[in-house]
Scaffold this active site. Structure first.
Site, PDB file in Angstrom:
ATOM      1  N   GLY A  24       0.848  -1.202   0.000  1.00 25.52           N
ATOM      2  CA  GLY A  24       0.000   0.000   0.000  1.00 25.52           C
ATOM      3  C   GLY A  24       0.872   1.236   0.000  1.00 25.52           C
ATOM      4  N   ASN A  25       0.284   2.389   0.302  1.00 30.53           N
ATOM      5  CA  ASN A  25       1.102   3.589   0.463  1.00 30.53           C
ATOM      6  C   ASN A  25       0.477   4.458   1.540  1.00 30.53           C
ATOM      7  OD1 ASN A  25      -0.741   5.589  -0.851  1.00 30.53           O
ATOM      8  ND2 ASN A  25      -0.447   4.203  -2.570  1.00 30.53           N
ATOM      9  N   ARG A  26       1.118   5.579   1.854  1.00 32.24           N
ATOM     10  CA  ARG A  26       0.724   6.339   3.046  1.00 32.24           C
ATOM     11  C   ARG A  26      -0.379   7.369   2.798  1.00 32.24           C
ATOM     12  NH1 ARG A  26       6.273   8.359   5.239  1.00 32.24           N
ATOM     13  NH2 ARG A  26       4.919   9.491   6.655  1.00 32.24           N
ATOM     14  N   ALA A  71      -4.130   7.630  -4.785  1.00 29.87           N
ATOM     15  CA  ALA A  71      -2.719   7.226  -4.892  1.00 29.87           C
ATOM     16  C   ALA A  71      -2.714   5.750  -5.291  1.00 29.87           C
ATOM     17  CB  ALA A  71      -2.021   7.438  -3.558  1.00 29.87           C
TER      18      ALA A  71
END
Ligand code: CTP
Length: 401
Positions: free
Chosen positions: A216-218, A283
């Site tokens: 995933g990402n932040r 994102a």
């Protein structure tokens, strides 16, 4: 909620007689927390639902109910409604019965609240609440339209279970929505997106490695959710395709929950036809495991050998004919030139650049510092502001595409 626009603002809160009147307590507390001064004017029937003492204690001010203050010196106080109306930076009537909506639409001044409303020079926000059949009556809808034409900001009631047990539109919205509408008015925005169909994406996508782990990402999704909220308040029909998130969308926003980049692509393609604008704030993961393991991988499995494949680029792969498309670029280096390259490569009408170099900008913050680049235009940079303010700037630019 974070916003500095309420600091030092003088707000008259009008409270009318319906079951949602108890929520005025929460509105007062929130406004005071945000730094506003609040004076309450109640209609006599509102006092049947909540005591003036409660609202007086919470607002730290006397509550006005009657036009003629009984034993007091009426000669001295005879212009109180004018003085109070001119004191206000904003009049908010919440909850507002459809009876009071109709009185305001017709210019009545038959009680303390309607007198103040008529005497005011400040902007006004009305948050109506009623049972579904009362709310939906054509005469009431006409009165909403009439008031909106005069620049009064009407917050559409929510749909759901009503005090009567019936189901339908008429619920007072969540306090956050009422506050956001006031913020919007203080920032000088109007319902200028009425009739526009806007598709927004937000949040990261999660690409499963096994039933427990994912890539995933932040991204928190805050920027996309604030865009959806602002567009909805400004009158647009909003569809929000959201990856995993802790954010809450407004009741009116058509929310589509997805998890992976593939899901997001599928749903963007499905929803795009019915929309004229796409704001791609998500994102989206650029890579995914070539194959997710069906059971939990153990330490003995060689994690360093997980094969990754590229996800499809949504912006690059959709049919943009007849659509206005806005992308985002989050960069750490060579920000402007990278963003310009993405604008061209993905054939976008506009790109919003965030730099992780800017303090208070990017993941998890409620603030953002954006630069907007339109096709064939110079880049325009904006100062650090709340994501809600940034959302409104993006939406205003979208109107000029
Ligand atoms: N985007 C997309 N589909 C993807 C990846 C990104 O539609 N698979 C969109 C994002 O929603 C954003 C824009 O493309 O609006 C730019 O995303 P970004 O991650 O900054 O750029 P990438 O093209 O992924 O390039 P890089 O990660 O190499 O900077």
């Amino acid at each position: 909620m974070q916003s500095s626009v309420f600091k030092g603002k003088k707000i008259i809160l009008g409270v009318t007689g319906c079951i949602a009147a108890y929520k005025a307590t929460l509105i007062i507390r929130s406004l005071i927390k945000l730094g506003a001064e609040v004076k309450v004017v109640m209609t006599p029937s509102a006092t049947e639902f909540i005591t003036p003492l409660t609202l007086s204690v919470l607002s730290h001010n006397n509550v006005i109910i009657h036009t003629f203050p009984g034993q007091q010196n009426t000669a001295q106080l005879s212009t109180w409604h004018i003085d109070l109306a001119l004191w206000a930076d904003l009049v908010l009537v919440a909850p507002c019965t459809v009876n009071t909506v109709s009185k305001i639409a017709c210019g009545f001044a038959d009680n303390a609240l309607t007198s103040v409303v008529l005497a005011r020079r400040s902007p006004m926000v009305i948050s109506p609440a009623a049972d579904v059949d009362m709310y939906e009556k054509p005469v009431i809808q006409e009165n909403f339209a009439k008031l909106e034409k005069q620049g009064i900001f009407i917050i559409r009631a929510d749909e759901g279970e009503l005090a009567s047990g019936l189901h339908g539109r008429g619920r007072l919205p969540e306090i956050d929505k009422i506050l956001k509408a006031c913020e919007l008015v203080f920032l000088g925005y109007k319902k200028d997106l009425t009739g526009k169909d806007i598709l927004v994406t937000a949040c990261p996508t999660y690409e499963d490695i096994d039933p427990v782990r994912f890539l995933g990402n932040r991204s928190s999704g805050k920027m996309g959710y604030e865009i959806a909220k602002a567009a909805c308040l400004r009158g647009a029909n909003v569809t929000l395709i959201s990856g995993p998130s802790n954010e809450t969308a407004f009741d009116e926003v058509k929310l589509v929950n997805v998890r992976t980049a593939d899901d997001m692509l599928l749903n963007v393609k499905k929803s795009l036809e019915a929309n004229s604008y796409l704001i791609m704030a998500a994102a989206v993961a650029d890579f995914k495991p070539a194959k997710a393991a069906s059971s939990k991988m153990k330490k003995e499995n060689n994690f360093s050998e997980i094969k990754l494949t590229e996800t499809e680029d949504i912006l690059a792969s959709i049919d943009k004919k007849g659509k206005k498309v806005i992308g985002f670029a989050l960069e750490t280096d060579n920000e402007l030139s990278n963003a310009k390259k993405k604008l061209e490569k993905k054939n976008l009408d506009m790109i919003v650049l965030n730099s992780l170099q800017d303090k208070g900008s990017g993941f998890e913050y409620d603030t953002n510092k954006i630069t907007i680049i339109k096709k064939g235009d110079k880049a325009e940079s904006f100062p650090l502001m709340t994501k809600f303010e940034a959302a409104n700037i993006i939406l205003t630019q979208l109107l000029n595409l």
